[in-house]
Design an enzyme around this catalytic site. Sequence first.
Site, PDB file in Angstrom:
ATOM      1  N   CYS A 402      -1.571   6.529   4.283  1.00  0.00           N
ATOM      2  CA  CYS A 402      -1.094   7.156   3.052  1.00  0.00           C
ATOM      3  C   CYS A 402      -1.230   8.676   3.141  1.00  0.00           C
ATOM      4  O   CYS A 402      -0.487   9.300   3.870  1.00  0.00           O
ATOM      5  CB  CYS A 402      -1.805   6.553   1.855  1.00  0.00           C
ATOM      6  SG  CYS A 402      -0.795   6.612   0.391  1.00  0.00           S
ATOM      7  N   HIS A 542      -0.885   0.848   2.524  1.00  0.00           N
ATOM      8  CA  HIS A 542      -2.300   0.554   2.766  1.00  0.00           C
ATOM      9  C   HIS A 542      -2.474  -0.786   3.482  1.00  0.00           C
ATOM     10  O   HIS A 542      -2.694  -1.804   2.841  1.00  0.00           O
ATOM     11  CB  HIS A 542      -3.065   0.533   1.437  1.00  0.00           C
ATOM     12  CG  HIS A 542      -3.179   1.887   0.822  1.00  0.00           C
ATOM     13  ND1 HIS A 542      -4.193   2.757   1.149  1.00  0.00           N
ATOM     14  CD2 HIS A 542      -2.397   2.537  -0.062  1.00  0.00           C
ATOM     15  CE1 HIS A 542      -4.034   3.885   0.489  1.00  0.00           C
ATOM     16  NE2 HIS A 542      -2.948   3.778  -0.260  1.00  0.00           N
ATOM     17  N   GLU A 544      -4.920  -1.854   5.061  1.00  0.00           N
ATOM     18  CA  GLU A 544      -6.292  -2.391   4.944  1.00  0.00           C
ATOM     19  C   GLU A 544      -6.398  -3.438   3.835  1.00  0.00           C
ATOM     20  O   GLU A 544      -7.262  -4.302   3.868  1.00  0.00           O
ATOM     21  CB  GLU A 544      -7.282  -1.251   4.706  1.00  0.00           C
ATOM     22  CG  GLU A 544      -7.254  -0.567   3.342  1.00  0.00           C
ATOM     23  CD  GLU A 544      -6.215   0.557   3.217  1.00  0.00           C
ATOM     24  OE1 GLU A 544      -5.276   0.593   4.050  1.00  0.00           O
ATOM     25  OE2 GLU A 544      -6.334   1.369   2.278  1.00  0.00           O
TER      26      GLU A 544
HETATM   27  N1  GLN Z   1      -2.000  11.701  -2.869  1.00  0.00           N
HETATM   28  C1  GLN Z   1      -0.967  11.111  -2.090  1.00  0.00           C
HETATM   29  C2  GLN Z   1       0.178  10.602  -2.950  1.00  0.00           C
HETATM   30  O1  GLN Z   1       0.026  10.394  -4.120  1.00  0.00           O
HETATM   31  C3  GLN Z   1      -1.502   9.982  -1.240  1.00  0.00           C
HETATM   32  C4  GLN Z   1      -2.015   8.836  -2.028  1.00  0.00           C
HETATM   33  C5  GLN Z   1      -2.881   7.926  -1.221  1.00  0.00           C
HETATM   34  O2  GLN Z   1      -3.345   8.292  -0.156  1.00  0.00           O
HETATM   35  N2  GLN Z   1      -3.162   6.761  -1.746  1.00  0.00           N
HETATM   36  O3  GLN Z   1       1.260  10.395  -2.448  1.00  0.00           O
END
Ligand code: GLN
Length: 570
Positions: A402, A542, A544
């Site tokens: 992310c 994600h 994970e």
């Molecule tokens: N802050 C970033 C976004 O909103 C990444 C979010 C995250 O890593 N879950 O796109």
Amino acid sequence: MRSTRKDRDKKREITQPRGQPGMARYIFVTGGVVSSLGKGLASAALGSLLQARGYTVRLRKLDPYLNVDPGTMSPFEHGEVFVTDDGAETDLDLGHYERFTGVAARKTDSVSSGRIYSNVLERERRGDYLGKTIQVIPHVTNEIKDFIAIGDDEVDFMLCEIGGTVGDIEGLPFFEAIRQFAQDRPRGECVFMHLTLLPYLAASGELKTKPTQHSVKELRSIGIAPDVLVCRTEVELPEKERAKIALFCNVRPDAVIPAMDLKSIYEAPLAYHKVGLDKAVLDAFGIRPAPRPNLEKWEEVADRVYNPDGEVRIAIVGKYTQLEDAYKSIAEALTHGGIANRVKVRAEWLDAEIFETEDPAPYLENFNGILVPGGFGERGTEGKINAARFARERKVPYLGICLGMQMAVIEAARNLADIKDAGSEEFDHEAEGETPRFKHIIYHMKQWVQDNQTVQRSADDDKGGTMRLGAYDATLTPGSQVADIYGTTSISERHRHRYEVDIAYRQKIEETGLRFSGLSPDGRLPEIVEIPGQWFVGVQFHPELKSKPFEPHPLFASFIGAALEQSRLV
Ligand code: GLN
């Protein structure tokens, strides 16, 4: 047509007294004495043991806090926000449930007092209660009971864990609701399991049962008599103490289950089975004889965890380094990657901010892999970019998740594609009103497609509502590293983010080496980047969240495999 529980039981040739066909049996899990006794883990392990005996299960969490959902709660305080396929931001215990049972959690598996009250108040405003006086009993408790019964005809057992400890003011409506729920159901269809602590006094060499007795007394004073007691203890539970607890707490001696600390949580199903938890629960339901369990899966997992061939060191460069729970699923997925390769994974958390002023080399040199996890806000991001650069240049396996993917793209844009002021709109957003400092190669997306429908968001929507949340499909480039790792070119993964890599920069960045090897099916949103020839992967989702000890996520399995190779080089 969906088979009813009666059909399913018949198939298994179990004969026992029944309630109505198609109804789940319920196990309510409560806690007393102190918090953090591992109720979530005990529930998850019990769920996996019931599965091992051939039953279907679903696990649910009822949280007494007043926040409407955990989406906006600080990970420092509350640990990670777990995201479900259907896009709910939930308590991290749902992660445990999924990791132990493999049953994908849903929006309807987690609820807080805040949500319950908010539903009740909304109904009141709509006039649903026809002007009646709204009270905790029956309006709030009915709302809770309706929630508990969602999907009642789908599984054999529904396990509902109540957050907090008995006696907490916020928790009272939940306890009252489960008491009523058991009364509403046919006799014997609900079982209450209570977790307590048996403190050990080293000075006198004694296990103390009094706090447990008091906790059960408290529970009984609100009308709930526990059927099974799980007692956390540091030492073996002597027969004498077990008999005493049984007598004073009014439970059967074989339903007093000692729970000792374990070196790995993945031993929990085997350990709980050994001390008779699943048997005690089935016994409380009157299910005799219980179907025999098949525990091979867990024996294999425990064997791999306890007998690794070697070790790899992974650096997690993040922001919420004080609280391990903030990255719970990542820590677990790394362990699963270790299980896949039969190695121990030693993960160390490093504060990204260090690398804003200091050279990352001396810190990162001794690691076999670098992981930059998700995160929000600008703080620490320059450090993460430097960590990604170190990994790319030194060819250390890198997994960016992310925000960790976004930082890898910014790094490549700045240092390879010569877009010197590359950055994310997120960082300028924080300093609103000022002239943007960055070129937004990561931008705030306000419209996207989900399930063939266009979703629109404005910048000032509710904090919790502006994110791309839940499962989305992605298409992988045939022949790419990730297609090889996944063994397919179409995947579905869970998302939780506001910002996206701008596809407009694709060509410019790809020319320098970082490939966009996974995209949304419409080709507009970059989902995965990779560098051919080395293990360097960034993912917008994600992974994970979907990894399990008995089914490690392919990306984590491959990442740890690459780290293992790297460890053999140095
Ligand atoms: N802050 C970033 C976004 O909103 C990444 C979010 C995250 O890593 N879950 O796109």
